[in-house]
Design an enzyme around this catalytic site. Sequence first.
Site, PDB file in Angstrom:
ATOM      1  N   GLY A 268      35.679  -9.502 -28.611  1.00 44.18           N
ATOM      2  CA  GLY A 268      34.436  -8.957 -28.084  1.00 44.18           C
ATOM      3  C   GLY A 268      33.573  -8.349 -29.162  1.00 44.18           C
ATOM      4  O   GLY A 268      33.864  -8.477 -30.354  1.00 44.18           O
ATOM      5  N   SER A 269      32.501  -7.678 -28.725  1.00 40.52           N
ATOM      6  CA  SER A 269      31.482  -7.213 -29.647  1.00 40.52           C
ATOM      7  C   SER A 269      32.000  -6.131 -30.578  1.00 40.52           C
ATOM      8  O   SER A 269      31.707  -6.134 -31.771  1.00 40.52           O
ATOM      9  CB  SER A 269      30.275  -6.702 -28.860  1.00 40.52           C
ATOM     10  OG  SER A 269      30.673  -5.709 -27.951  1.00 40.52           O
ATOM     11  N   GLU A 291      45.998 -12.203 -31.904  1.00 44.78           N
ATOM     12  CA  GLU A 291      46.124 -13.146 -30.814  1.00 44.78           C
ATOM     13  C   GLU A 291      45.039 -14.205 -30.941  1.00 44.78           C
ATOM     14  O   GLU A 291      45.272 -15.384 -30.779  1.00 44.78           O
ATOM     15  CB  GLU A 291      45.886 -12.344 -29.539  1.00 44.78           C
ATOM     16  CG  GLU A 291      46.689 -12.694 -28.355  1.00 44.78           C
ATOM     17  CD  GLU A 291      46.406 -11.674 -27.272  1.00 44.78           C
ATOM     18  OE1 GLU A 291      47.246 -10.796 -27.057  1.00 44.78           O
ATOM     19  OE2 GLU A 291      45.329 -11.747 -26.651  1.00 44.78           O
ATOM     20  N   ASN A 381      39.584  -8.590 -16.353  1.00 42.10           N
ATOM     21  CA  ASN A 381      40.268  -9.774 -16.874  1.00 42.10           C
ATOM     22  C   ASN A 381      41.776  -9.604 -16.709  1.00 42.10           C
ATOM     23  O   ASN A 381      42.391 -10.233 -15.868  1.00 42.10           O
ATOM     24  CB  ASN A 381      39.894  -9.997 -18.341  1.00 42.10           C
ATOM     25  CG  ASN A 381      38.399 -10.239 -18.525  1.00 42.10           C
ATOM     26  OD1 ASN A 381      37.689 -10.541 -17.562  1.00 42.10           O
ATOM     27  ND2 ASN A 381      37.920 -10.093 -19.724  1.00 42.10           N
TER      28      ASN A 381
END
Lengths: 506, 506
Positions: A268-269, A291, A381
Amino acid sequence: MGIDLSQFIRNKAFLDKVVSAEEAASWIKDGMNLGMSGFTLFGEPKEFPLALSERGKKEDFKVNLYTGASLGPTADQSMAEAGIINLRVPYQGNPVMRGKINNGEMFYIDQHLSHVAEEVRKGTLGKIDYAIIEAAAITEDGLIIPTGSVGNSPIFVQEAENVIIELNTTAPKEYEGLHDIVVLEEQGKRREIPMYSVGERIGEVGIKVDPAKVKGIVLSEQPDIPSPLFEPNEETQQIANNLLDFFAGEVEAGRLSESLAPLQSGVGSVANAVLNGMKDSQFKDIEVYSEVLQDGIFDLIDAGVVKFASATAFSLSKKRVESLGEDLAKYKDKIVFRPQEISNHPELIRRLGVISFNTPIEVDIYGNVNSTHVSGTRVMNGIGGSGDFARNARITTFVTSSLAKGGAISTIVPFVSHVDHTEHDVDVIVTEQGYADIRGLAPIQRAEKIIENCAHPQYKQQLRDYLEEAKAKVGGHTPHMLDKAFSWHTNLKENGTMLLGEKVTK
Amino acid sequence: MGIDLSQFIRNKAFLDKVVSAEEAASWIKDGMNLGMSGFTLFGEPKEFPLALSERGKKEDFKVNLYTGASLGPTADQSMAEAGIINLRVPYQGNPVMRGKINNGEMFYIDQHLSHVAEEVRKGTLGKIDYAIIEAAAITEDGLIIPTGSVGNSPIFVQEAENVIIELNTTAPKEYEGLHDIVVLEEQGKRREIPMYSVGERIGEVGIKVDPAKVKGIVLSEQPDIPSPLFEPNEETQQIANNLLDFFAGEVEAGRLSESLAPLQSGVGSVANAVLNGMKDSQFKDIEVYSEVLQDGIFDLIDAGVVKFASATAFSLSKKRVESLGEDLAKYKDKIVFRPQEISNHPELIRRLGVISFNTPIEVDIYGNVNSTHVSGTRVMNGIGGSGDFARNARITTFVTSSLAKGGAISTIVPFVSHVDHTEHDVDVIVTEQGYADIRGLAPIQRAEKIIENCAHPQYKQQLRDYLEEAKAKVGGHTPHMLDKAFSWHTNLKENGTMLLGEKVTK
């Protein structure tokens, strides 16, 4: 199609197995367990799930879908839309699927990514009826060459009754050589995992498969699926700087060197910003033991900051997908992809002394972390690999903005509404406000440090008030007022903000 | 004293180091970090802490006390009473100390037992000024022979600036040979732990120490400290039977054999009852890979149920303490004690495929477990090694009575008031009502199974009502009403019972 299949299917035992996606999809029966390749949209089959979803619009059946991690529009989304999934394991990130899960239309088990292979091996998730694996090639030796992720494909292939290979003839041929495949023996009968540094290779370049189990090969020309590009902004840059400050302090204290320790980062950001920020930092020759590799990894290797990166999957933007073949050729001695059982294995994370940073939904004053559930009920998620790393890392950090929804939400709360990482596992919290190193601190000391260093000024006094009132009225090792512990969340629900006594009118 | 010290101190470099406990205690300065031997009351120094506590009654100083786990009346209690502890790490179980912690009179970090050695090695808990280690002997080679526990003694001795040995001349001489001592290299520079079965020995019989670091040897004649004997009763027997039923089901399903898999069990009446219940079960040739060995282990070896047991400490009743010398001689090929870093190491727990059972304070309908805090605020003992095992075990079970306080408390609640083990880590819940195997189940399915199989009839409908109302009013993947999640706990506080709408008058 005008292509010479023998370039891709280099072992004759497999050449006569090519079938249409529709035919392969027709083999699937109601109640079957499917083990599918794919992780952060990379390496997932595309033609097969689309054909299965099409069939699902006309026929009444449901399957249980096990994967590496999240699949994209052609798999998770199309299958969710077709209503053909009963149970999904272990991770998802698709908005359509998420909606179905939260509406009770399908089951979902949010499982540690390193655990899936053990469960499949032991049979606690039932037998795998079909493994469906995207491949870049089948070698002379009959090895399946995966594409942009490994995930759980090796264990699915080993344990499945039948295997369907989705051969992607547009996949960069340079995928071959990227992977290091090993499958562990069952527990109680296995030896150590013989890896002692991030760059070591301990397995084979592809997945061994008994040709007799391969029921069909489906052809695909669908390219890898890109993810949105996360550009750093002022806030993510500040979060990154604060984490880098913490690292610098560890170097100064003599607990880390300038090559730090193998790094795991979430996706992500913020994660991208941290990696980006390292380009201008004192740190060099870093190893990545993670990962997922995002866009930034290539620049970091170019900049000499990262010397080697191990992961189980790519998550790349459109631009990088387009140049992936060239990049793979260029960086082939610097990158390796392993099964997620290996990339996330506690034995290796503990031995190598990995530093992990992941992004939470919310954190509480005592250091408990919610990574999965909005207001304790709606799953976003999933925990993914964050628990594999957080629980076994040398230093476990969580990095987040101190606010969400334009200030209506404080990500630092009195009591997290779902716990994915306990106070026993969390070492450092980082926001754009600063960082709280809570190692060696008792609960009340932790709370004071998190509030003062990490909370947004808008919520600081409200947090102090909660802590002081809990200390005075209830006391104990971990003071809490259980009748008010979730009052910020209920206020958000009723009044649109976590600011007590205020109301947001829309 | 009329004893020949050269029998106990068999290396001449140590012979001139004998000092009084008072002198050794006088070396300790305000703010020092002490690393002390001791785990579940076994193997702790006694004369030294008593002398230090005496000094503390006259002088104003505080120390930070790091140990293996809980110490007893001569150490934790006397030092807490003397008010000389600033910070206690990583576990305690003494009522006096617990009271001080919950009243805010001392700090406590409730830490995973396998993590302490890593933190000491890295220096995040500061340097160890003094290691104080109870010993049964010092060998010709200068090895310290521990007594009834190993705990963190090896890392304390290695990292400490100074070492004080408390030589216990009444300790059974048969302690020598019980231990298997190994100290890991730092993270990033270490190899695998070369153990592949429970009975393997990989180290030395004692703790290596540089004689120059040994500042003094204090003599003690105080015997090992016994724990209460937990006799099984009808309820604990029923819980044990239910767990054994679960095991039998796993054998039937082909997922386990009749020797099961290496077993870890918590300490206490339920754990003892389970082990006791195994005497009349189908299970045989079991290996125990645990933290603590209780009385029952000897009978189980006699009965042929257990063939080997590995742990880090004893916790024995008075009767067994009295015959310990004979027992150690008799069972010496069947028992080994390792450092807690090894007994609780994720690498080994995962490799061996350990089955863990531990006792919680409360469990919630989705499978989250509270092991440490009463009503979320007052700490009981600590997480101990339960997290080390739960997180990495092959099967993670929690066993408890469904009621506490004569029915005023349901141990199955809507939302646990503190989370030590998350829903992602818990496989099976066992009460006297039955067991809930929640592997392979999504949250709502888990809740239904836990309520129907494990909750007490007195609370079943109330749990069903919570779940149904949460599903109807809030929904989501994990339905919760945050305004009512802790209503059972607040009702208990206000009305003396978790039965809503009732009030207990005293």
